[in-house]
Design an enzyme around this catalytic site. Sequence first.
Site, mmCIF file in Angstrom:
data_model
loop_
_atom_site.group_PDB
_atom_site.id
_atom_site.type_symbol
_atom_site.label_atom_id
_atom_site.label_comp_id
_atom_site.label_asym_id
_atom_site.label_seq_id
_atom_site.Cartn_x
_atom_site.Cartn_y
_atom_site.Cartn_z
ATOM 1 N N LYS A 32 5.392 -6.031 23.354
ATOM 2 C CA LYS A 32 5.024 -5.248 24.537
ATOM 3 C C LYS A 32 4.076 -4.108 24.162
ATOM 4 O O LYS A 32 3.097 -3.838 24.872
ATOM 5 C CB LYS A 32 6.289 -4.699 25.216
ATOM 6 C CG LYS A 32 6.047 -3.890 26.458
ATOM 7 C CD LYS A 32 5.594 -4.738 27.594
ATOM 8 C CE LYS A 32 5.583 -3.914 28.877
ATOM 9 N NZ LYS A 32 4.591 -4.372 29.812
ATOM 10 N N LYS A 100 2.063 7.008 25.811
ATOM 11 C CA LYS A 100 3.220 6.841 24.919
ATOM 12 C C LYS A 100 3.136 5.499 24.208
ATOM 13 O O LYS A 100 3.326 5.414 22.984
ATOM 14 C CB LYS A 100 4.527 6.938 25.708
ATOM 15 C CG LYS A 100 5.771 6.546 24.904
ATOM 16 C CD LYS A 100 6.981 6.260 25.789
ATOM 17 C CE LYS A 100 6.798 5.212 26.823
ATOM 18 N NZ LYS A 100 7.078 3.832 26.452
#
Length: 132
Positions: A32, A100
């Site tokens: 991911k 992030k």
Amino acid sequence: MQALYEEAILAFNVLGKKSFFLGQVGNGAKMKLVVNMIMGSMMNAFSEGLVLAGNSGLDPHTLLDVLDLGAIANPMFKLKGPTMIQSSYSPAFPLKHQQKDMRLALALGDENAVSMPVAAAANEVILFFHLL
């Protein structure tokens, strides 16, 4: 691990387009991060391309058509391009989360001795706009 995956494959197939056995626990999260890092880098280049096209006298809509016919055609450009041209930037994924993920992907690169200058530059752009 593989046996547990095989037991759950029918449920996975209902939930998504395709499922993958990625090995040990945590590899899904790594995948991911890699995908989000690629997407963040692509969106930076795509945004710059739209502005460059418009500012150099080219029709950004024509750029979208040209991109859609080539090897880099993808649903993200097709979905986001028209709204970006109209200066409509409704968030689908908060910038703070994108930054992030970029930061975590860069850390994963460091852990694995992979230099990622394009992702690092994209991260700086995302960080700049996140801090505005």
